[in-house]
Every structure is written in C-alpha cells, then in structure tokens.
Design a protein around this motif. Structure first.
Motif, PDB file in Angstrom:
ATOM      1  N   GLN A 217       0.710  -1.239   0.219  1.00 56.87           N
ATOM      2  CA  GLN A 217      -0.013  -0.195  -0.260  1.00 56.87           C
ATOM      3  C   GLN A 217       0.286   1.193   0.011  1.00 56.87           C
ATOM      4  O   GLN A 217       0.416   2.174  -0.710  1.00 56.87           O
ATOM      5  CB  GLN A 217      -0.369  -0.058   1.187  1.00 56.87           C
ATOM      6  N   LYS A 218       1.966   1.012   0.728  1.00 58.88           N
ATOM      7  CA  LYS A 218       2.971   2.436   0.531  1.00 58.88           C
ATOM      8  C   LYS A 218       3.538   2.510  -0.304  1.00 58.88           C
ATOM      9  O   LYS A 218       3.208   3.552  -0.987  1.00 58.88           O
ATOM     10  CB  LYS A 218       3.712   2.103   2.259  1.00 58.88           C
ATOM     11  N   GLU A 219       3.779   1.893  -1.146  1.00 55.38           N
ATOM     12  CA  GLU A 219       4.800   1.509  -2.205  1.00 55.38           C
ATOM     13  C   GLU A 219       3.790   2.101  -3.432  1.00 55.38           C
ATOM     14  O   GLU A 219       4.187   2.423  -3.954  1.00 55.38           O
ATOM     15  CB  GLU A 219       5.384   0.109  -2.609  1.00 55.38           C
ATOM     16  N   GLN A 220       2.316   2.042  -3.175  1.00 55.99           N
ATOM     17  CA  GLN A 220       1.597   1.971  -4.034  1.00 55.99           C
ATOM     18  C   GLN A 220       1.644   3.762  -4.142  1.00 55.99           C
ATOM     19  O   GLN A 220       1.304   4.244  -5.184  1.00 55.99           O
ATOM     20  CB  GLN A 220       0.266   1.572  -3.947  1.00 55.99           C
ATOM     21  N   ALA A 221       0.981   4.159  -3.418  1.00 54.09           N
ATOM     22  CA  ALA A 221       0.409   5.271  -2.765  1.00 54.09           C
ATOM     23  C   ALA A 221       2.135   6.678  -3.216  1.00 54.09           C
ATOM     24  O   ALA A 221       1.879   7.067  -4.220  1.00 54.09           O
ATOM     25  CB  ALA A 221       0.272   4.952  -1.586  1.00 54.09           C
ATOM     26  N   LYS A 222       3.014   5.716  -2.869  1.00 59.42           N
ATOM     27  CA  LYS A 222       4.179   6.439  -3.783  1.00 59.42           C
ATOM     28  C   LYS A 222       4.300   6.436  -4.890  1.00 59.42           C
ATOM     29  O   LYS A 222       4.633   7.388  -5.799  1.00 59.42           O
ATOM     30  CB  LYS A 222       5.424   5.733  -2.747  1.00 59.42           C
ATOM     31  N   GLN A 223       4.177   5.179  -6.005  1.00 60.82           N
ATOM     32  CA  GLN A 223       3.915   5.714  -6.962  1.00 60.82           C
ATOM     33  C   GLN A 223       3.126   6.281  -7.340  1.00 60.82           C
ATOM     34  O   GLN A 223       3.090   6.624  -8.872  1.00 60.82           O
ATOM     35  CB  GLN A 223       4.267   3.685  -7.346  1.00 60.82           C
ATOM     36  N   GLU A 224       1.916   6.203  -7.310  1.00 66.60           N
ATOM     37  CA  GLU A 224       0.861   7.234  -7.743  1.00 66.60           C
ATOM     38  C   GLU A 224       1.392   8.803  -7.628  1.00 66.60           C
ATOM     39  O   GLU A 224       0.578   8.954  -8.000  1.00 66.60           O
ATOM     40  CB  GLU A 224      -0.266   6.672  -6.560  1.00 66.60           C
ATOM     41  N   ASN A 226       3.520  10.111  -7.579  1.00 62.09           N
ATOM     42  CA  ASN A 226       5.047  10.126  -8.361  1.00 62.09           C
ATOM     43  C   ASN A 226       4.668  10.291  -9.656  1.00 62.09           C
ATOM     44  O   ASN A 226       5.342  11.354 -10.616  1.00 62.09           O
ATOM     45  CB  ASN A 226       6.577   9.567  -8.281  1.00 62.09           C
ATOM     46  N   LYS A 227       3.826   9.006 -10.146  1.00 63.96           N
ATOM     47  CA  LYS A 227       3.152   9.736 -11.299  1.00 63.96           C
ATOM     48  C   LYS A 227       2.378  10.399 -11.846  1.00 63.96           C
ATOM     49  O   LYS A 227       2.365  11.158 -12.955  1.00 63.96           O
ATOM     50  CB  LYS A 227       2.267   8.166 -11.698  1.00 63.96           C
ATOM     51  N   GLN A 228       1.343  11.202 -10.637  1.00 65.56           N
ATOM     52  CA  GLN A 228       0.601  12.219 -11.138  1.00 65.56           C
ATOM     53  C   GLN A 228       1.254  13.631 -10.708  1.00 65.56           C
ATOM     54  O   GLN A 228       1.543  14.907 -11.507  1.00 65.56           O
ATOM     55  CB  GLN A 228       0.202  12.629  -9.494  1.00 65.56           C
ATOM     56  N   LYS A 229       3.222  13.301 -10.436  1.00 63.21           N
ATOM     57  CA  LYS A 229       3.507  14.515  -9.913  1.00 63.21           C
ATOM     58  C   LYS A 229       4.275  14.739 -11.646  1.00 63.21           C
ATOM     59  O   LYS A 229       4.663  15.939 -12.090  1.00 63.21           O
ATOM     60  CB  LYS A 229       4.311  14.249  -9.004  1.00 63.21           C
ATOM     61  N   GLU A 230       4.721  13.414 -12.627  1.00 67.93           N
ATOM     62  CA  GLU A 230       5.124  13.403 -13.869  1.00 67.93           C
ATOM     63  C   GLU A 230       3.840  13.555 -14.633  1.00 67.93           C
ATOM     64  O   GLU A 230       4.552  14.358 -15.233  1.00 67.93           O
ATOM     65  CB  GLU A 230       6.071  11.796 -13.615  1.00 67.93           C
ATOM     66  N   ARG A 231       2.993  13.302 -14.637  1.00 71.60           N
ATOM     67  CA  ARG A 231       1.978  14.022 -15.043  1.00 71.60           C
ATOM     68  C   ARG A 231       1.977  15.312 -15.015  1.00 71.60           C
ATOM     69  O   ARG A 231       1.947  15.886 -16.924  1.00 71.60           O
ATOM     70  CB  ARG A 231       0.154  13.132 -15.069  1.00 71.60           C
ATOM     71  N   ARG A 232       1.953  16.009 -14.068  1.00 74.69           N
ATOM     72  CA  ARG A 232       1.800  17.632 -14.120  1.00 74.69           C
ATOM     73  C   ARG A 232       2.680  18.352 -14.792  1.00 74.69           C
ATOM     74  O   ARG A 232       2.742  18.735 -15.798  1.00 74.69           O
ATOM     75  CB  ARG A 232       1.729  18.210 -12.673  1.00 74.69           C
ATOM     76  N   LYS A 233       4.236  17.342 -14.378  1.00 73.95           N
ATOM     77  CA  LYS A 233       5.216  18.366 -15.156  1.00 73.95           C
ATOM     78  C   LYS A 233       4.945  17.991 -16.765  1.00 73.95           C
ATOM     79  O   LYS A 233       5.802  19.332 -17.398  1.00 73.95           O
ATOM     80  CB  LYS A 233       6.760  17.618 -14.696  1.00 73.95           C
TER      81      LYS A 233
END
Length: 338
Positions: A217-224, A226-233
C-alpha cells in the motif's frame, strides 16, 4: 472435439476401415481372453486366424488390451454396432465364430458359458436359436451353466472353500481391527501435531501477509504520487511548448506579411488586434458574423477535442487540450464582442 473425450475403443472405431469388423473383433477377443489354459500368443494367433478376412485395418494388440480390461461399455458398444449394421444372418455368423473360439479344446469355461449367453442376448438371438446353433456345432446340447453363488458348486470344485474362507475372513477381521486401533491412535497424535503446526503457520503467514500488504500500500501510494507529479510536469511542459510554438507561428506569420508588404512598397500595418487573432484561430476572416463563428467553432471543436486523443500519449493529449482551450477562448471572446 478433443481426442481425450473418446475411449480407446471409440478411437479404434473412428480409425477403422470397417466398424462392424472392429466391433466383431472385440467380441471374439472377449471370448478368447476367457479361454482357460491358453497363452496370450495362442489367443492372438487364433484371433488373427478367425478374422483373417476382416477389413478393419488396425493391429490386434489394442483390441486384446480392451478385452483384457473387461470394458463392458466398449463390449456393449461393439454389440450395438453389430446389431445396428448387420442382418440376422450376420449376427448368427458372429455368434457361430464366438462359439467356435470358445470351444476349440472341447471344453467351455464357466465365464464363456455366460459370455456366449450375453452375446446372444446383445445380438437379439433367442435362447432357443442359440441352443440349436451350439448343438449343431458341438454335436451335443448346451449344458446348463453352473452357479458359483450356490454352495453345491464349491462342494464339488473346492470342498474346503467355505472353511478356508471363514478362517481367512476371521484372521483378516482381527488383523484389520488391530491395525485400525493402532492407526487411530497414531492418527490422533498426528492430527494434534498437525493442528499445532498449522496454527503456527497460519499465525506466521497472517503476520507476513499484513506486513506485505502494508508495504504494498505504501509503495503503491508512493508510485501514484510520483505518477501524478510526473503527469503534471509533462502537461505543464507540453502546454508551455504549445504556447511557444503558437507564438512562434504567429510571429513568423506576421514577419512574413511584413516582408511581403515591404517588397510591394507598402507601409507596415499595425499588428492585428485580438478580434483578428481570435478569427484566425477559428479559421475565419474579418467580417464573419455570429453564425459563421458558431459553425467554425463546432468544426474546430470536433477536430481538436481532447477526447479524440484518449488512446494517444500523454504529451499528445496535453497538446490537444491546449489547442482546444485556445479555440474555446477565441470563441467566447468573439461571441461576447461580435
């Protein structure tokens, strides 16, 4: 249909050149395997001799194997094939062959006595016709079959049978009782040990599962995140590139028009106002009315709506979103000021 759905005898029928001959072959093999004091080689040679004119086109080994296995479903299927495809004369001929291979040595085993009667019944041959056929072939009437379920049979063939059977049954029962008691004691002890081990394994597995679940769960939350941050960038970068590209295009177009005017000896005109730019975004020229603006907006919106690029990359979706926003802004401005 998968080939595993067929029994060995059904496969033989499917591959046979003559299903009637293959069915007859199995019925005769069933009789031969119940001949007493006959080797397997003698059985196969006798079967090959009797069926030399058959047109089945396959080896005898598989048929003998099915006969040895006492596959009554296969035997019944063989009899049904013969009964369906053959005339009464052919059925009698098959029964004639069965009697012949069952009585080559002059004796009829108890098993074959019942088998011949069973075959006669399967082939719709009446008992009277069967007895007459046997009498004609053997020169004597068919004797009644002995009944192994009656005591008189064992008194003749094995007088000590019942006493020996009773002794063996008592010894087996006593041995089974002792073995059962011992097995029950061992099973109880083994069950208790297994229950304890299983409980420990379950507790340990539960703890491991909880730890893995929390970590996942922690890893999934972290990945999500990071993905949101990358998408915004990526979206911001794409929008910035699109704005720069649009500005460059506008500047280049203006420079081109300015150079053309200079070459024609015209004085440069002032830069276009916002209305002119908005009309250019929708592909319109000055003087367009509100109806023209609506039609141009619908056409441009259908071509550049971001939903049309849902299967494209995130960069392409971001560029489409930027274009559509520019089209929407131009439309809103023109509708308010025209």
């Amino acid at each position: 249909m998968s080939i595993a759905r067929f029994s060995p005898f059904e496969l033989l029928l499917l591959k046979s050149r003559s299903q009637v001959d293959t069915a007859t072959l199995l019925l005769l093999a069933w009789v031969l395997v119940h001949r007493q004091q006959v080797t397997e080689g003698q059985r196969r040679r006798r079967l090959a001799q009797v069926t030399a004119q058959f047109r089945h086109g396959h080896e005898l080994g598989p048929v003998m194997g099915i006969a040895h296995s006492q596959d009554l479903q296969a035997i019944q299927l063989a009899a049904e094939v013969v009964r369906k495809e053959c005339s009464n004369e052919r059925s009698l001929s098959i029964l004639h062959q069965a009697i012949t291979v069952a009585t080559d040595d002059g004796d009829l085993s108890l098993n074959n006595h019942y088998i011949l009667g069973f075959l006669a019944d399967l082939l719709n041959v009446t008992p009277a016709t069967f007895n007459t056929l046997f009498h004609e072939l053997m020169g004597k009437p068919l004797p009644p079959a002995e009944d192994p379920s009656r005591d008189a049979y064992w008194q003749v063939h094995d007088p000590d049978y019942h006493a020996r059977k009773a002794r063996d049954a008592h010894a087996a029962e006593q041995k089974a009782k002792e073995a059962q008691e011992k097995a029950e004691q061992g099973q109880r002890a083994k069950t208790e040990q297994q229950q304890q081990k299983q409980q420990k394994r379950q507790n340990k597995q539960h703890q491991q599962n909880e730890a893995r679940r929390e970590k996942a769960q922690k890893e999934q939350a972290k990945q999500e995140k990071n993905k949101q941050k990358e998408r915004r960038k990526q979206q911001e970068h794409s929008q910035q590139q699109e704005r720069q590209r649009w500005q460059q295009e506008q500047t280049q177009q203006e420079e081109t028009r300015r150079q053309q005017r200079q070459q024609q000896g015209e004085r440069p005109s002032p830069p276009p106002d916002r209305t002119t730019r908005a009309l250019a975004v929708l592909g319109l020229t000055p003087g367009a009315n509100r109806a023209d603006i609506r039609r141009a907006y619908r056409r441009m919106a259908q071509l550049h709506h971001p939903d049309r690029f849902y299967s494209a990359s995130e960069h392409q979706v971001a560029m489409a979103s930027t274009r559509f926003q520019r089209i929407k802004s131009a439309y809103d401005y023109l509708m308010q000021n025209t």
